[in-house]
Design a protein around this motif. Structure first.
Motif, PDB file in Angstrom:
ATOM      1  N   TYR A 158       0.775  -1.319  -0.061  1.00  0.00           N
ATOM      2  CA  TYR A 158      -0.047  -0.005  -0.055  1.00  0.00           C
ATOM      3  C   TYR A 158       0.887   1.196  -0.056  1.00  0.00           C
ATOM      4  O   TYR A 158       0.721   2.064  -0.740  1.00  0.00           O
ATOM      5  N   GLY A 159       2.013   1.226   0.713  1.00  0.00           N
ATOM      6  CA  GLY A 159       3.012   2.400   0.832  1.00  0.00           C
ATOM      7  C   GLY A 159       3.698   2.389  -0.169  1.00  0.00           C
ATOM      8  O   GLY A 159       3.909   3.582  -0.867  1.00  0.00           O
ATOM      9  N   ILE A 160       3.762   1.429  -0.991  1.00  0.00           N
ATOM     10  CA  ILE A 160       4.798   1.235  -2.364  1.00  0.00           C
ATOM     11  C   ILE A 160       3.684   2.356  -3.333  1.00  0.00           C
ATOM     12  O   ILE A 160       4.267   3.079  -4.233  1.00  0.00           O
ATOM     13  N   VAL A 161       2.644   1.866  -3.551  1.00  0.00           N
ATOM     14  CA  VAL A 161       1.545   2.528  -4.466  1.00  0.00           C
ATOM     15  C   VAL A 161       1.453   4.126  -4.140  1.00  0.00           C
ATOM     16  O   VAL A 161       1.364   5.019  -5.021  1.00  0.00           O
ATOM     17  N   LEU A 162       1.335   4.369  -2.839  1.00  0.00           N
ATOM     18  CA  LEU A 162       1.499   5.856  -2.295  1.00  0.00           C
ATOM     19  C   LEU A 162       2.830   6.329  -2.666  1.00  0.00           C
ATOM     20  O   LEU A 162       2.613   7.644  -3.235  1.00  0.00           O
ATOM     21  N   LEU A 163       3.851   5.909  -2.701  1.00  0.00           N
ATOM     22  CA  LEU A 163       5.037   6.493  -2.746  1.00  0.00           C
ATOM     23  C   LEU A 163       5.089   6.580  -4.343  1.00  0.00           C
ATOM     24  O   LEU A 163       5.531   7.927  -4.808  1.00  0.00           O
ATOM     25  N   MET A 164       4.758   5.619  -5.237  1.00  0.00           N
ATOM     26  CA  MET A 164       4.908   5.876  -6.479  1.00  0.00           C
ATOM     27  C   MET A 164       3.993   6.992  -6.989  1.00  0.00           C
ATOM     28  O   MET A 164       4.232   7.535  -7.873  1.00  0.00           O
ATOM     29  N   SER A 165       2.675   7.337  -6.682  1.00  0.00           N
ATOM     30  CA  SER A 165       1.622   8.206  -6.726  1.00  0.00           C
ATOM     31  C   SER A 165       2.315   9.448  -6.364  1.00  0.00           C
ATOM     32  O   SER A 165       2.341  10.308  -7.255  1.00  0.00           O
ATOM     33  N   ALA A 166       2.966   9.547  -5.487  1.00  0.00           N
ATOM     34  CA  ALA A 166       3.587  10.776  -4.772  1.00  0.00           C
ATOM     35  C   ALA A 166       4.705  11.158  -5.945  1.00  0.00           C
ATOM     36  O   ALA A 166       4.985  12.425  -6.393  1.00  0.00           O
ATOM     37  N   ILE A 167       5.661  10.287  -6.278  1.00  0.00           N
ATOM     38  CA  ILE A 167       6.579  10.559  -7.218  1.00  0.00           C
ATOM     39  C   ILE A 167       6.129  10.911  -8.649  1.00  0.00           C
ATOM     40  O   ILE A 167       6.503  11.929  -9.228  1.00  0.00           O
ATOM     41  N   ALA A 168       5.015  10.076  -9.163  1.00  0.00           N
ATOM     42  CA  ALA A 168       4.561  10.344 -10.416  1.00  0.00           C
ATOM     43  C   ALA A 168       3.817  12.008 -10.307  1.00  0.00           C
ATOM     44  O   ALA A 168       3.675  12.548 -11.289  1.00  0.00           O
ATOM     45  N   TYR A 169       3.117  12.479  -9.083  1.00  0.00           N
ATOM     46  CA  TYR A 169       2.424  13.678  -9.154  1.00  0.00           C
ATOM     47  C   TYR A 169       3.846  14.689  -9.366  1.00  0.00           C
ATOM     48  O   TYR A 169       3.423  15.864  -9.871  1.00  0.00           O
ATOM     49  N   TYR A 170       4.678  14.341  -8.396  1.00  0.00           N
ATOM     50  CA  TYR A 170       6.036  15.224  -8.590  1.00  0.00           C
ATOM     51  C   TYR A 170       6.556  15.397 -10.097  1.00  0.00           C
ATOM     52  O   TYR A 170       6.923  16.459 -10.506  1.00  0.00           O
ATOM     53  N   ILE A 171       6.752  14.317 -10.803  1.00  0.00           N
ATOM     54  CA  ILE A 171       7.071  14.270 -12.123  1.00  0.00           C
ATOM     55  C   ILE A 171       5.895  15.265 -12.976  1.00  0.00           C
ATOM     56  O   ILE A 171       6.498  16.137 -13.734  1.00  0.00           O
ATOM     57  N   LEU A 172       4.713  14.886 -12.566  1.00  0.00           N
ATOM     58  CA  LEU A 172       3.762  15.768 -13.425  1.00  0.00           C
ATOM     59  C   LEU A 172       3.944  17.379 -13.089  1.00  0.00           C
ATOM     60  O   LEU A 172       3.894  18.166 -13.931  1.00  0.00           O
ATOM     61  N   LEU A 173       4.255  17.546 -11.895  1.00  0.00           N
ATOM     62  CA  LEU A 173       4.375  18.918 -11.389  1.00  0.00           C
ATOM     63  C   LEU A 173       5.509  19.571 -12.211  1.00  0.00           C
ATOM     64  O   LEU A 173       5.471  20.681 -12.794  1.00  0.00           O
ATOM     65  N   ARG A 174       6.648  18.669 -12.277  1.00  0.00           N
ATOM     66  CA  ARG A 174       7.976  19.170 -12.895  1.00  0.00           C
ATOM     67  C   ARG A 174       7.606  19.464 -14.534  1.00  0.00           C
ATOM     68  O   ARG A 174       8.160  20.288 -15.046  1.00  0.00           O
ATOM     69  N   ALA A 175       6.987  18.544 -15.175  1.00  0.00           N
ATOM     70  CA  ALA A 175       6.482  18.688 -16.435  1.00  0.00           C
ATOM     71  C   ALA A 175       5.863  19.984 -16.744  1.00  0.00           C
ATOM     72  O   ALA A 175       6.143  20.629 -17.816  1.00  0.00           O
ATOM     73  N   ILE A 176       4.601  20.309 -15.873  1.00  0.00           N
ATOM     74  CA  ILE A 176       3.943  21.379 -16.115  1.00  0.00           C
ATOM     75  C   ILE A 176       4.878  22.539 -15.769  1.00  0.00           C
ATOM     76  O   ILE A 176       4.808  23.498 -16.722  1.00  0.00           O
ATOM     77  N   LEU A 177       5.676  22.579 -14.906  1.00  0.00           N
ATOM     78  CA  LEU A 177       6.640  23.712 -14.543  1.00  0.00           C
ATOM     79  C   LEU A 177       7.353  24.168 -15.702  1.00  0.00           C
ATOM     80  O   LEU A 177       7.816  25.098 -15.978  1.00  0.00           O
ATOM     81  N   ALA A 178       8.196  22.940 -16.297  1.00  0.00           N
ATOM     82  CA  ALA A 178       9.050  23.093 -17.540  1.00  0.00           C
ATOM     83  C   ALA A 178       8.341  23.812 -18.600  1.00  0.00           C
ATOM     84  O   ALA A 178       9.028  24.430 -19.462  1.00  0.00           O
ATOM     85  N   SER A 179       6.955  23.509 -18.678  1.00  0.00           N
ATOM     86  CA  SER A 179       6.248  24.197 -19.702  1.00  0.00           C
ATOM     87  C   SER A 179       5.708  25.540 -19.522  1.00  0.00           C
ATOM     88  O   SER A 179       5.804  26.494 -20.424  1.00  0.00           O
ATOM     89  N   GLU A 180       5.281  25.807 -18.308  1.00  0.00           N
ATOM     90  CA  GLU A 180       4.809  26.874 -17.881  1.00  0.00           C
ATOM     91  C   GLU A 180       5.951  28.219 -17.686  1.00  0.00           C
ATOM     92  O   GLU A 180       5.860  29.204 -17.796  1.00  0.00           O
ATOM     93  N   GLY A 181       7.316  27.689 -17.206  1.00  0.00           N
ATOM     94  CA  GLY A 181       8.344  28.469 -17.186  1.00  0.00           C
ATOM     95  C   GLY A 181       8.540  29.019 -15.544  1.00  0.00           C
ATOM     96  O   GLY A 181       7.500  28.790 -14.650  1.00  0.00           O
ATOM     97  N   PRO A 182       9.620  29.261 -15.200  1.00  0.00           N
ATOM     98  CA  PRO A 182      10.048  29.629 -13.942  1.00  0.00           C
ATOM     99  C   PRO A 182       9.203  30.878 -13.259  1.00  0.00           C
ATOM    100  O   PRO A 182       9.134  31.125 -11.977  1.00  0.00           O
ATOM    101  N   ASP A 183       8.906  31.689 -14.170  1.00  0.00           N
ATOM    102  CA  ASP A 183       7.956  32.892 -13.647  1.00  0.00           C
ATOM    103  C   ASP A 183       6.628  32.674 -13.550  1.00  0.00           C
ATOM    104  O   ASP A 183       5.996  33.856 -13.284  1.00  0.00           O
ATOM    105  N   SER A 184       6.139  31.690 -13.728  1.00  0.00           N
ATOM    106  CA  SER A 184       4.676  31.584 -13.767  1.00  0.00           C
ATOM    107  C   SER A 184       3.992  31.455 -12.584  1.00  0.00           C
ATOM    108  O   SER A 184       4.778  31.386 -11.536  1.00  0.00           O
ATOM    109  N   ARG A 185       2.861  31.598 -12.537  1.00  0.00           N
ATOM    110  CA  ARG A 185       2.048  31.665 -11.360  1.00  0.00           C
ATOM    111  C   ARG A 185       1.936  30.429 -10.657  1.00  0.00           C
ATOM    112  O   ARG A 185       2.111  30.303  -9.258  1.00  0.00           O
ATOM    113  N   LEU A 186       2.115  29.193 -11.549  1.00  0.00           N
ATOM    114  CA  LEU A 186       2.225  27.987 -10.625  1.00  0.00           C
ATOM    115  C   LEU A 186       3.386  27.881 -10.006  1.00  0.00           C
ATOM    116  O   LEU A 186       3.514  27.562  -8.728  1.00  0.00           O
TER     117      LEU A 186
END
Lengths: 191, 191, 191, 191
Positions: free
Chosen positions: B108-136
């Motif tokens: 259960y913890g492994i799935v939680l951990l992988m989900s958290a990592i996947a969320y972090y990757i998604l956040l990075r992918a969005i930040l890369a697209s939005e730029g460092p000065d974006s609202r996000l």
């Protein structure tokens, strides 16, 4: 914060809940009318729960319609409502398969009661965000139906141990009270 | 590229995941309170997973709210997150039906951990697209909660073999940390 | 005729398909790693099918993005595609539970092949409606991947009776070819 | 009152219904062609029901497309239609697993008949709200197909006890009649 995704997510969850309940109508092994007759109690509870979820979707639709903004408290109050609604298929199956035995019938009422309370909390969270002079506040008014329903559920739950059909009759009555959609909001909008 | 369908598809998947978990609450054969009591561990994990999926939906909602454009990398990072979230019903059922046995609790913890990592990757992918000065980028800031959570999961997984309740307590704590929605984004928006 | 509901309905169906596949990951009775290991073939097919459905959703998203109008032929071509995709959970479960036995592995390829053909028909129906000078026509170009994939599936199906792992390797290869989203449309849009 | 959520909710319910029917295609225990052949009757009914639900979604899409406003009566008429459609997976499974035995085949027709009547009621509720000079009223015209279909179902139901294949042939015929989407609305829109 827009309300679009809140509506879409709630629509999705309620659409799934209203649909997966039909999975409890297990395909019978026989192929005659008696095989179908054995499903009658499950079918009756299915109809009742379909109507209850339909009522919640309908009122949710009306309520959100006049909402202008959504905050974190509203999002969580909405998830809280969806949680209790999500237990509907379980108590529906349990009550139906046990032919309205006292404990499942009481449990069905408990889920209805908690859903009603969760709806009330959601309404309060939205009203707190919208303000006392908002269109929703005027439309809701004294909210008579919203106050009578949990009271009726609270009466029906212990009565399940006296006579299950009294509880069932009360559940059906509350559904009938609500089957008329929330015309207060519609009429307030027309003004 | 608009984000409408990304939001709609994610809403759909999370709405289904949060709902089909209830199918693991198998209708018990008995019709008394003890039949219900036997379901307690499954119910507790159901509540925990409902809260986790609710947190993901909530944060996803907040994050996408300030996104202005979506590219192929973001679409796949989002599908990757949905993949790990889609394993939630499985590990929920496994942990609940085995009364928090060590291996399912670690899983259960492994799935939680992988989900958290996947969320972090998604956040990075969005930040890369939005730029460092974006609202996000401004709203996310140091992202303390996003960094503490996977660390806590990584600690909880091996501890499941020492004492399952420690792991369970850690999972509940992370959920409580996140139950407060991401006010950083809300407050950045207000400014 | 707007495309909003076509997108919403397709999103809904694909979201459900990608999610209910997880129901074939039956919660094992044991609570140790070996119980989990027995699920490995089912899990591997689950991942493969998740990726395939993700690819279809992704490409569908890209394709519809540049569509300006929808007619009856497009609606039915879309339903035809959804029909073949809807068989994915069934062949996924069958192939996984039988450890890639020849017939289920061939059947999996047949559903992939029919889905690819259905996608091609949908593309043609949309191109017929959009016209040869449309943005979509320019973006699709020679559609090399769209033509190679069904050819590879057609080769993989009989090979399942020679060696199942050849077929499996071909399925994985096609997935890898498509994992790169349809950048043609993205780059055409940028111009 | 906007129609967005009515469309979204209906899309959700129909998308789920069309998808969960595939759960009745139980993964067979064998791994050869004969195991698949045993599923043939279930598969045939699945295809038929997929087409029927596709027709309803398609016509619902066309009908709502020209609707300008939605009231409480329309919301409930729509929920009433979704109720009868929600029974489709049940009768599909029952008819398929019993190889078109008379009672399940008649029951399938009854659900089709009630769905057709519910669709008619919804159409009337919308026409009452839109008015006799609305675009929808002109597009619907005499509604020949909408009147012939329930008549054919009403004939097919008792005939299931004479010869099940006559009923089945009638069901297929009605599906074929409707497979042509409602061009009246499309052509009215073009004018």
């Amino acid at each position: 914060m827009t309300k679009t995704r809140l509506e879409a997510f709630s629509d999705g969850v309620i659409a799934i809940l209203i649909t997966i309940m039909v999975l409890d109508l297990h395909v019978p092994h026989g192929d005659d009318w008696s095989a179908l007759g054995a499903l009658a109690p499950v079918f009756v509870t299915y109809v009742l729960s379909f109507v209850f979820l339909g009522i919640y979707w309908n009122n949710h639709h009306h309520m959100l319609h006049v909402v202008t903004r959504v905050n974190g408290a509203v999002l969580w109050a909405n998830l809280h409502l969806l949680f209790w609604l999500s237990l509907t298929p379980f108590v529906t199956g349990w009550m139906g398969e046990n032919h309205f035995a006292p404990v499942p019938t009481a449990m069905y009422g408990i889920v209805l009661l908690m859903s009603a309370i969760a709806y009330y909390i959601l309404l309060r969270a939205i009203l707190a965000s919208e303000g006392p002079d908002s269109r929703l506040a005027r439309a809701v008014g004294r909210d008579l139906k919203g106050k009578i329903s949990p009271a009726l559920y609270a009466v029906a739950i212990p009565l399940a141990f006296v006579n299950r059909w009294i509880s069932f009759a009360i559940y059906v009555s509350v559904a009938l009270i609500w089957l008329v959609p929330d015309r207060r909001i519609e009429s307030t909008l027309r003004d």
